[in-house]
Design an enzyme around this catalytic site. Structure first.
Site, PDB file in Angstrom:
ATOM      1  N   LYS A 208      38.666  51.779  54.128  1.00  0.00           N
ATOM      2  CA  LYS A 208      39.491  50.963  54.775  1.00  0.00           C
ATOM      3  C   LYS A 208      40.298  51.407  56.133  1.00  0.00           C
ATOM      4  CE  LYS A 208      38.912  47.631  51.787  1.00  0.00           C
ATOM      5  NZ  LYS A 208      39.199  46.474  50.575  1.00  0.00           N
TER       6      LYS A 208
ATOM      7  N   ARG B  47      35.825  50.707  44.067  1.00  0.00           N
ATOM      8  CA  ARG B  47      34.846  49.832  44.445  1.00  0.00           C
ATOM      9  C   ARG B  47      34.843  50.807  46.077  1.00  0.00           C
ATOM     10  NH1 ARG B  47      34.175  46.376  48.700  1.00  0.00           N
ATOM     11  NH2 ARG B  47      32.095  45.326  47.777  1.00  0.00           N
TER      12      ARG B  47
HETATM   13  N1  HH2 Z   1      36.817  44.944  49.293  1.00  0.00           N
HETATM   14  C1  HH2 Z   1      35.927  44.229  50.461  1.00  0.00           C
HETATM   15  C2  HH2 Z   1      35.039  43.375  50.271  1.00  0.00           C
HETATM   16  N2  HH2 Z   1      34.762  43.281  48.683  1.00  0.00           N
HETATM   17  N3  HH2 Z   1      36.221  43.297  45.907  1.00  0.00           N
HETATM   18  C3  HH2 Z   1      36.788  43.994  45.566  1.00  0.00           C
HETATM   19  N4  HH2 Z   1      37.335  43.230  44.420  1.00  0.00           N
HETATM   20  N5  HH2 Z   1      38.047  44.418  46.422  1.00  0.00           N
HETATM   21  C4  HH2 Z   1      38.341  45.331  47.363  1.00  0.00           C
HETATM   22  O1  HH2 Z   1      38.042  45.316  48.142  1.00  0.00           O
HETATM   23  C5  HH2 Z   1      37.120  44.885  48.602  1.00  0.00           C
HETATM   24  C6  HH2 Z   1      36.242  43.501  48.211  1.00  0.00           C
HETATM   25  C7  HH2 Z   1      35.650  44.899  51.896  1.00  0.00           C
HETATM   26  O2  HH2 Z   1      35.004  45.756  51.873  1.00  0.00           O
HETATM   27  P1  HH2 Z   1      33.161  45.780  52.709  1.00  0.00           P
HETATM   28  O3  HH2 Z   1      32.754  45.449  51.180  1.00  0.00           O
HETATM   29  O4  HH2 Z   1      33.224  46.945  52.972  1.00  0.00           O
HETATM   30  O5  HH2 Z   1      33.340  45.240  53.393  1.00  0.00           O
HETATM   31  P2  HH2 Z   1      32.996  44.285  54.286  1.00  0.00           P
HETATM   32  O6  HH2 Z   1      33.628  42.968  53.426  1.00  0.00           O
HETATM   33  O7  HH2 Z   1      32.859  44.050  55.832  1.00  0.00           O
HETATM   34  O8  HH2 Z   1      31.689  43.801  54.054  1.00  0.00           O
END
Ligand code: HH2
Length: 280
Positions: free
Chosen positions: A220, A254
């Site tokens: 992040k 995660r």
């Molecule tokens: N972070 C992201 C997405 N979903 N869900 C939970 N429970 N906690 C988190 O910290 C979280 C989440 C963002 O990360 P990522 O899926 O890699 O990116 P994107 O939202 O751009 O797909």
């Protein structure tokens, strides 16, 4: 402690790793890498082979400023991937805030709904209640397009804790069993660097709410701000944040980089199990 999901009761006597599967063209760190079903299914298999305790499949990016995706497009991205993932022997979570996607995902066998909006969309609580699914209720404010304008807090730990406690109660009131509920501080969501770090420093307070704590620090932006590293060079920073989160009460991590996180946790567990040598 444990987390009850549809098919699996996840034992949280040790920290668990949730592997991220983004079936999106635009996720912040891996957008476009597995945005066709075949590549995403292969990615699921790889993460399980690397030791993922569970998978989290998402069809809409939630990065700051990300555009919304309609229900049918989101479902078309994740449908086949989910159907394949539920045969892989680990619990499968679907990352969505849309009640209709939740309903379809549960019909297709999802074990957990991971909702960055903490089941606040009208109909979301009803979509999950009665399914037996686990839920992850995450803190954020507003929507990805606007959330950074809402990153204003007096006491970030107290405000996030109050929100999560209120959402857990709403879930229970709708019939979702307490042991199906996990909470997530939502690092990076409607929070600036100082808020993310303050929240991590005070994370014990969130763990004391009595529910499993799931956290996402992987790659992040705050880690990039601290280290000066671009998103593809944030693994060491991600591991440091993950381990600090575990030391402050996190039960599930995660992450994008499953193999490295599993290694880090193995060392953690080995030290934890060691006895302090007696001194003469
Ligand atoms: N972070 C992201 C997405 N979903 N869900 C939970 N429970 N906690 C988190 O910290 C979280 C989440 C963002 O990360 P990522 O899926 O890699 O990116 P994107 O939202 O751009 O797909």
């Amino acid at each position: 402690m444990h987390w009850q999901t549809r098919r699996f009761r996840i034992d949280l006597s040790r920290p668990r790793v949730m592997g991220i599967v983004n079936v999106t063209p635009d996720s912040f760190s891996d957008g476009g890498s597995h945005d066709d079903s075949r590549a995403a299914i292969a990615h699921c298999e790889r993460l399980v082979a690397e030791g993922a305790d569970m998978l989290d499949i998402g069809g809409e990016s939630t990065r700051p400023g990300a555009p919304r995706v309609d229900v049918d497009s989101e479902w078309a991205r994740i449908d086949k991937v989910l159907v394949a993932a539920v045969t892989m022997g680990v619990p499968v979570s679907v990352d969505t805030y849309k009640p209709e996607v939740m309903r379809r995902a549960l019909e297709a066998g999802a074990d957990v709904i991971n909702d960055v909006q903490a089941l606040q969309m009208p109909g979301a609580l009803a979509a999950v209640a009665g399914s037996g699914a686990g839920v992850c209720l995450m803190h954020m404010r507003g929507e990805p397009a606007s959330m950074m304008d809402l990153a204003v807090y007096g006491d970030v730990v107290a405000e996030v804790a109050a929100f999560l406690a209120q959402r857990a109660q709403a879930a229970r009131d709708s019939g979702i069993p307490a042991d199906c509920i996990a909470l997530d501080p939502g690092y990076g969501f409607a929070k600036k660097g100082e808020h993310n770090l303050g929240l991590l420093a005070g994370q014990r307070h969130l763990a004391q709410l009595g529910y499993p704590l799931l956290v996402g620090w992987s790659r992040k932006r705050t880690l990039g701000d601290i280290t000066g590293r671009p998103v593809d060079q944030r693994l060491p920073a991600s591991l440091a944040a993950a381990l600090k989160a575990v030391s402050l009460g996190a039960n599930l991590l995660r992450v994008h980089d499953v193999a490295a996180t599993v290694d880090a946790l193995k060392v953690w567990a080995a030290v934890d199990a060691a006895t302090i040598p007696a001194t003469e």
